[in-house]
Scaffold this motif. Structure first.
Motif, PDB file in Angstrom:
ATOM      1  N   ASP A 160      -4.423  10.592  62.155  1.00 29.96           N
ATOM      2  CA  ASP A 160      -5.260  10.172  61.016  1.00 29.96           C
ATOM      3  C   ASP A 160      -6.499   9.465  61.541  1.00 29.96           C
ATOM      4  N   VAL A 218      -9.440   7.401  60.031  1.00 26.26           N
ATOM      5  CA  VAL A 218      -9.640   6.759  58.729  1.00 26.26           C
ATOM      6  C   VAL A 218     -10.959   5.986  58.696  1.00 26.26           C
ATOM      7  N   PHE A 257     -10.604   4.714  50.859  1.00 28.55           N
ATOM      8  CA  PHE A 257     -10.722   5.199  52.224  1.00 28.55           C
ATOM      9  C   PHE A 257     -10.619   6.713  52.286  1.00 28.55           C
ATOM     10  N   GLY A 262     -10.456   3.609  61.926  1.00 25.48           N
ATOM     11  CA  GLY A 262      -9.583   3.644  63.086  1.00 25.48           C
ATOM     12  C   GLY A 262      -8.822   4.951  63.200  1.00 25.48           C
ATOM     13  N   LEU A 263      -7.936   4.936  64.146  1.00 24.22           N
ATOM     14  CA  LEU A 263      -7.188   6.136  64.493  1.00 24.22           C
ATOM     15  C   LEU A 263      -5.708   5.795  64.557  1.00 24.22           C
ATOM     16  N   THR A 264      -4.875   6.636  63.972  1.00 23.74           N
ATOM     17  CA  THR A 264      -3.434   6.463  64.135  1.00 23.74           C
ATOM     18  C   THR A 264      -2.833   7.768  64.644  1.00 23.74           C
ATOM     19  N   ALA A 279       0.507  10.912  48.971  1.00 18.00           N
ATOM     20  CA  ALA A 279       1.250   9.924  49.756  1.00 18.00           C
ATOM     21  C   ALA A 279       1.198   8.565  49.079  1.00 18.00           C
ATOM     22  N   LYS A 305      -7.075  14.125  58.244  1.00 17.81           N
ATOM     23  CA  LYS A 305      -5.672  14.199  58.667  1.00 17.81           C
ATOM     24  C   LYS A 305      -5.322  15.523  59.322  1.00 17.81           C
ATOM     25  N   ARG A 318      -1.218  17.438  49.505  1.00 17.00           N
ATOM     26  CA  ARG A 318      -0.288  16.391  49.919  1.00 17.00           C
ATOM     27  C   ARG A 318      -0.648  15.112  49.175  1.00 17.00           C
ATOM     28  N   LEU A 375      -8.551  11.388  50.162  1.00 16.97           N
ATOM     29  CA  LEU A 375      -9.147  10.172  49.593  1.00 16.97           C
ATOM     30  C   LEU A 375      -8.019   9.291  49.075  1.00 16.97           C
ATOM     31  N   GLY A 376      -8.097   8.028  49.432  1.00 19.55           N
ATOM     32  CA  GLY A 376      -7.026   7.121  49.013  1.00 19.55           C
ATOM     33  C   GLY A 376      -7.556   5.781  48.574  1.00 19.55           C
ATOM     34  N   GLY A 422      -2.851   8.115  47.865  1.00 17.28           N
ATOM     35  CA  GLY A 422      -3.953   9.066  47.988  1.00 17.28           C
ATOM     36  C   GLY A 422      -3.492  10.509  48.026  1.00 17.28           C
ATOM     37  N   VAL A 423      -4.466  11.374  48.021  1.00 15.21           N
ATOM     38  CA  VAL A 423      -4.200  12.816  47.998  1.00 15.21           C
ATOM     39  C   VAL A 423      -5.045  13.493  49.070  1.00 15.21           C
ATOM     40  N   VAL A 424      -4.439  14.472  49.743  1.00 20.75           N
ATOM     41  CA  VAL A 424      -5.167  15.237  50.760  1.00 20.75           C
ATOM     42  C   VAL A 424      -5.035  16.732  50.477  1.00 20.75           C
ATOM     43  N   ASP A 435      -9.394   9.851  54.784  1.00 20.43           N
ATOM     44  CA  ASP A 435      -8.449  10.083  55.877  1.00 20.43           C
ATOM     45  C   ASP A 435      -8.587  11.542  56.329  1.00 20.43           C
TER      46      ASP A 435
END
Lengths: 235, 265
Positions: free
Chosen positions: A109, A111, A123, A72-74, A186, A127, A184, A147-148, A166-168, A125
């Motif tokens: 995001d 995802v 998942f 999906g999309l946020t 989170a 971002k 990043r 990746l989270g 997760g970490v980006v 992401d």
């Protein structure tokens, strides 16, 4: 950095293209969500000076789930007003002691995840974080594929504990020019309350830490923490 | 479950309710109570939410139209027991399989002996003649998983289906079935299914018996193989599985993954 970004997009595109082969077999479920984050954005500038501002961030999400796949999309956005010190710009710095600065911050995001176990999912992401200064429309952008891992645990028929971490790795652009890399991490944790079969409320805490490593050798740290309220409804 | 009962165990009158409301569930149980004939065997299977009021100890089924924790919109165990009493009073064998959280609050303890290793035919005859009102529950007073190993079933239903599917016994009593299912569930998850009787409903230590009609005979086409289900010689004619309505109610799990907030970083 460019090659790494291309690979990240290729990986996500491959997964997105592969997914419909599975999705064609059974029914997909859709949901919509909205959230309100009471966020605090703070950090340390290269010279050691701290900056801090608070603002609400509004967000929406659309989610699709098929069997163990979800995606999906946020979209989320808010305006942070820094009365004294604001984040130092990697290029074209503002004069010291300038007027209070308002930065429009938006996060997108995309995802894609898979539940490997009933309550645990991994998942990806894709971002994008964008910060735009109101003074001169100066803009910094962060892009990366993270990746989270996420999970949930029912506590009662109404309440469920959920969270993700997760970490980006991201690249940083300032006014269109690549100026460095960022990492990043989170962590989100919260409780879900089931109103009925088709609707849930959620309350949670969010913590993000981002370290910007600029090509000019300077380093900047951002920390965003938030109290989040959300609602999700099945379509 | 419905397919398994029809195809492998000869259930010829199966009613399937999906995402049923409280009213629909009550109507189905009421109609079932009116339709049962004296020698009928009745199986009611419920898969859905359960709720236990820890203060009062009252247990409930939670239908799809339930409102939050408003217990007046749930289906009380006492109402379910009333309906089962009516069904049991009319039929020969009644079995309720409840796959929900706290489903153990429905039953009272009561066990049967397993068939002897020898002369088991006589055992089956004996328990088939006696009236039974049995309950198999997924869990005692605990939460149960709703998507075991991504099967879309709870561990209880997963192992129950496995047992029904792979049992090579022509006759399978609820005691045998439940013992195997309980072992399998307890060996794999922290959940202990329970089996017992419905107190005060006229149980005479009989047994609900599953008769495997999915029999193959070497060299004979499948369509020509017929299994006569009322072969048990009894003083009173018993016709197992003549009318075996089933109520299957599927509701979304307490925390449907679909309604979890999207994880983002």
């Amino acid at each position: 950095m460019k090659n790494k970004t291309r690979f990240q997009y290729f990986l996500l595109a491959t997964l997105l293209l592969a997914t419909p082969l599975v999705w064609a077999q059974t029914e997909a479920r859709y949901s919509l969500g909205a959230k309100l984050d009471f966020s605090t954005w703070e950090g340390d500038n290269p010279g050691g000076a701290d900056f801090k501002a608070k603002a609400p961030m509004l967000g929406v999400e659309v989610k699709i789930q098929y069997a163990n796949w979800f995606g999906g999309l946020t979209l989320a956005g808010g305006e942070f007003k820094f009365d004294t010190l604001s984040p130092t710009r990697p290029t074209n710095p503002l004069p010291i002691g300038s007027e209070p600065v308002t930065i429009k911050r938006s996060e997108v995001d995309l995802v894609l995840g898979y539940r490997f176990w009933p309550r645990i999912a991994l998942f990806l992401d894709l971002k994008n974080v964008s910060n735009e200064w109101d003074t001169d429309s100066y803009k910094t952008e962060y892009n990366g594929l993270g990746l989270g891992i996420s999970g949930h645990h029912p506590l009662s028929p109404e309440w469920t504990l959920f969270g993700n971490f997760g970490v980006v790795p991201m690249n940083i652009k300032a006014d269109g020019q690549e100026v460095g890399d960022a990492t990043r991490s989170a962590l989100n944790i919260g409780f879900l309350y089931r109103i009925n079969q088709r609707m849930n409320l959620s309350i949670g805490l969010q913590s993000q830490t981002q370290i910007d490593d600029y090509d000019n050798g300077l380093e900047q740290t951002h920390r965003v923490s938030a109290l989040t309220f959300g609602i999700n409804a099945a379509l | 479950m419905a397919d398994m009962l029809k195809n492998r165990y000869g259930f010829d009158d199966v009613q399937l309710l999906e995402n049923a409301t409280r009213r629909e569930m009550l109507i189905a149980l009421d109609e079932l109570g009116r339709d049962v004939l004296p020698n009928d065997n009745v199986l009611v299977y419920y898969a859905g939410h359960g709720f236990l009021d820890s203060e009062t100890g009252k247990g409930y089924w939670v239908p799809v139209d339930a409102v939050g924790t408003d217990q007046t919109t749930f289906l009380r165990n006492s109402s379910i027991r009333d309906e089962l009493n009516t069904i049991a009073a009319r039929g020969r064998h009644t079995l309720l399989i409840a796959d929900s959280c706290f489903s153990g609050s429905l039953l009272r303890s009561g066990t049967r002996s397993l068939p002897p290793q020898t002369n088991s035919e006589r055992y089956y005859q004996k328990v088939a003649q006696k009236k039974s009102v049995q309950i198999m529950a997924a869990g005692g007073v605990e939460y149960v998983d709703d998507n075991y190993r991504s099967t879309g079933h709870s561990p209880f239903t997963h192992f129950l289906l496995n047992e029904l599917k792979y049992s090579n016994q022509p006759l399978l009593t609820v005691s045998e079935l439940s013992q195997n299912v309980e072992k399998a569930v307890a060996n794999n998850v922290s959940q202990v299914p329970e089996t017992g009787v419905l107190q005060g409903a006229g149980d005479e230590l009989g047994e609900f018996i599953f008769i495997n009609v999915d029999v193959s005979v070497s060299g004979v086409p499948a369509e020509r193989v017929k299994v006569k289900v009322n072969v048990t010689p009894t003083e009173t004619p018993v016709t197992p599985y003549v009318s075996t309505p089933e109520v299957v109610i599927k509701t979304a799990p307490a925390a449907s993954p679909n309604l979890l907030p999207m994880p983002t970083l």
